[in-house]
Motif scaffolding. Structure first.
Motif, PDB file in Angstrom:
ATOM      1  N   ILE A  20       0.855  -1.195   0.000  1.00 35.39           N
ATOM      2  CA  ILE A  20       0.000   0.000   0.000  1.00 35.39           C
ATOM      3  C   ILE A  20       0.888   1.241   0.000  1.00 35.39           C
ATOM      4  N   ARG A  21       0.471   2.242  -0.753  1.00 32.71           N
ATOM      5  CA  ARG A  21       1.130   3.553  -0.749  1.00 32.71           C
ATOM      6  C   ARG A  21       0.093   4.554  -0.263  1.00 32.71           C
ATOM      7  N   LEU A  75      -9.971   6.125   2.471  1.00 35.20           N
ATOM      8  CA  LEU A  75     -10.525   4.768   2.507  1.00 35.20           C
ATOM      9  C   LEU A  75     -10.163   4.021   3.793  1.00 35.20           C
ATOM     10  N   GLY A  76      -9.409   4.675   4.677  1.00 34.93           N
ATOM     11  CA  GLY A  76      -9.112   4.089   5.980  1.00 34.93           C
ATOM     12  C   GLY A  76      -7.725   3.497   6.138  1.00 34.93           C
ATOM     13  N   PHE A  77      -6.884   3.609   5.120  1.00 35.15           N
ATOM     14  CA  PHE A  77      -5.532   3.080   5.223  1.00 35.15           C
ATOM     15  C   PHE A  77      -4.640   4.094   5.938  1.00 35.15           C
ATOM     16  N   ASP A  78      -3.665   3.584   6.685  1.00 37.43           N
ATOM     17  CA  ASP A  78      -2.755   4.437   7.433  1.00 37.43           C
ATOM     18  C   ASP A  78      -1.367   3.801   7.475  1.00 37.43           C
ATOM     19  N   GLU A  79      -0.488   4.334   8.313  1.00 35.13           N
ATOM     20  CA  GLU A  79       0.876   3.827   8.401  1.00 35.13           C
ATOM     21  C   GLU A  79       0.909   2.364   8.848  1.00 35.13           C
ATOM     22  N   VAL A 103      -3.348   5.595  -8.918  1.00 34.69           N
ATOM     23  CA  VAL A 103      -4.060   6.824  -8.560  1.00 34.69           C
ATOM     24  C   VAL A 103      -4.393   6.827  -7.070  1.00 34.69           C
ATOM     25  N   ASP A 104      -4.784   5.657  -6.545  1.00 37.36           N
ATOM     26  CA  ASP A 104      -5.223   5.617  -5.153  1.00 37.36           C
ATOM     27  C   ASP A 104      -4.212   4.989  -4.198  1.00 37.36           C
ATOM     28  N   GLY A 105      -3.102   4.457  -4.711  1.00 37.76           N
ATOM     29  CA  GLY A 105      -2.096   3.859  -3.845  1.00 37.76           C
ATOM     30  C   GLY A 105      -2.428   2.453  -3.398  1.00 37.76           C
ATOM     31  N   ILE A 106      -3.531   1.904  -3.925  1.00 40.62           N
ATOM     32  CA  ILE A 106      -3.981   0.571  -3.511  1.00 40.62           C
ATOM     33  C   ILE A 106      -4.042  -0.366  -4.710  1.00 40.62           C
TER      34      ILE A 106
END
Length: 129
Positions: free
Chosen positions: A42-43, A51-55, A90-93
């Motif tokens: 994931i970026r 969308l809820g993604f974090d470190e 575009v979204d890092g996913i």
């Protein structure tokens, strides 16, 4: 309970084990071949954060290849992994079209040894890009 890469991999493996159980003795000689495909790292982007993604998500995504490989060895699953760049995403996913083609090639290479000899030659099939 805490989410870990090993827990994610074991949960994915559980689905494969259930599929083997369901098809045991029906339409497959021996064990049903299961393949686990490692998702790309994931970026973090504005979209992925929304969308809820974090470190923590990024750190978990970096640990998935080793965790998936361990469960593949444990349960005799096929393992498909290729370090793919998500920089153009575009979204890092999600992978780009080019990244998806590379992933498809990786999956094909993981599957090929278990396929009947006649299907191991992809040039015999029309591939749409």
């Amino acid at each position: 309970y805490p989410v870990t890469a090993d827990r994610i991999a074991e949960n994915c493996a559980y689905l494969g084990l259930k599929a083997r159980e369901m098809f045991a003795g029906h339409c497959h000689e021996g064990k049903l071949s299961i393949i686990l495909v490692v998702p790309p790292r994931i970026r973090l982007t504005d979209v992925s954060r929304r969308l809820g993604f974090d470190e923590v998500s990024v750190a978990l995504s970096r640990e998935l290849p080793k965790a998936f490989e361990r469960v593949c060895k444990k349960y005799h699953f096929l393992f498909a992994y290729r370090k793919l760049s998500i920089k153009s995403s575009v979204d890092g996913i999600h992978l780009t079209a080019k990244g998806s083609r590379k992933l498809a090639d990786t999956i094909w290479e993981a599957m090929k040894p278990g396929l009947p000899r006649v299907t191991r030659r992809p040039e015999r099939f029309k591939v749409v890009h």
